[in-house]
Scaffold this motif. Structure first.
Motif: not given
Length: 324
Positions: A88-101, A120-134
């Motif tokens: 997953s790395g920085t999960s940068e491109k992942t946001r495209i998919v998460l936004d669609a879902l 992984l910890r840095a990316a996980a924290a960023d995405l948990a904060a960006a997507y409410e309820g994820l």
């Protein structure tokens, strides 16, 4: 925000033993060889991020082009509420998919899987904060050894992006694909990126930039061994070299010894001689033909549902699911 849950399967002892085994085996082989996964300490990860932004390094841009164009179809066809991302790395491109879902109202969980705990910890924290309820459930592991530790549950879209599949030679690639198929439950889908065969000069240019960023990335594997195994590789005495194997249809990255030299690896009690001009392979990156992808997936029980390419036909994303 739901606090991320992180499972650790790579402790320092496991990493040390794996590195020792890989280096001892690789330096005893003919030609000498080092696995590309050891490029990625913090400096190596930063260098690779720079590579993805270079003008001649097209895969990242082409993959993003396909994702942005087809993500709604991917979300619909997968029916997923969970995204599992291998490497997953920085999960940068992942946001495209998460936004669609998220737009479908189904998004429930994201499972990043990577061998770098800090990244992984840095990316996980960023995405948990960006997507409410994820719910974010990260796994720190090596996907050749720890696939069985990926959480089950929900309808999962498993992703391996970036053409990483090309780093496996054919036999190991089949074993890896079979291990992914073995983890899949009915309803799960697999989204996989493939770099396609193209003009050889363009391929080589993507791995040999004039600024020397890829050369620094290549030599970084020697820095990792120096640091972790008390070795004395002189990085300046190894030259970055790239070639394309026409028969295998893959890029090879090599480190060429500029002079006769002896390298000691204190942590292994080894002394290894290099002849002038001797080459040590550090990576293969297989390139694929669209017509061969479906049969290769079918050989491990995965049915290709759809293949998309970018406008120039440089790169492919493939969605598959278990047969039956």
């Amino acid at each position: 925000m739901i606090e991320p849950e992180i499972d650790i399967h790579l402790d320092p002892f496991w990493i040390d033993q794996a590195l020792r085994s890989d280096v001892a085996e690789g330096l005893a082989s003919q030609p000498k060889e080092l696995p590309p996964k050891w490029f990625y300490d913090d400096r190596g990860s930063n260098l690779f991020d720079q590579i993805t932004r270079l003008p001649d390094y097209y895969p990242t841009r082409r993959e993003r082009e396909i994702l942005e164009r087809e993500v709604d179809v991917i979300a619909e066809r997968s029916g997923a509420d969970t995204v599992v991302e291998l490497g997953s790395g920085t999960s940068e491109k992942t946001r495209i998919v998460l936004d669609a879902l998220a737009a479908t109202g189904r998004l429930w969980r994201y499972v990043p899987f990577d061998n770098s705990e800090a990244t992984l910890r840095a990316a996980a924290a960023d995405l948990a904060a960006a997507y409410e309820g994820l719910a974010v459930h990260g796994v720190v592991g090596d996907f050749e050894h720890h696939m069985g530790h990926i959480p089950h549950g929900g309808c999962r879209l498993i992703m391996l992006l970036g053409g990483t599949i090309g780093n496996f030679p054919p036999a190991r690639r089949k074993d890896f694909l079979a291990s992914v198929a073995d983890t899949m439950a009915p309803g799960d889908t697999f989204l996989l990126g493939f770099d396609l065969v193209k003009d050889h000069d363009r391929l080589i240019a993507a791995y040999d930039d004039p600024a020397g960023v890829t050369a620094a990335f290549n030599r970084n594997v020697l820095s990792v061994i120096n640091h972790r195994l008390d070795a004395d590789f002189d990085l300046e005495q190894f030259e970055h070299e790239v070639s394309f194997d026409v028969e295998e249809e893959w890029i090879e990255m090599w480190l060429l010894s500029r002079r006769p030299q002896r390298v000691t690896i204190g942590g292994l009690g080894l002394a290894v001689d290099f002849a002038q001009g001797e080459r040590m392979r550090t990576e293969i990156s297989a390139k694929f033909r669209s017509e061969n992808i479906g049969p290769e997936l079918a050989s491990v029980g995965l049915a290709m549902e759809q293949l998309w390419t970018d406008a120039q036909g440089d790169y492919a994303l493939v969605l598959s699911r278990m047969v039956g």
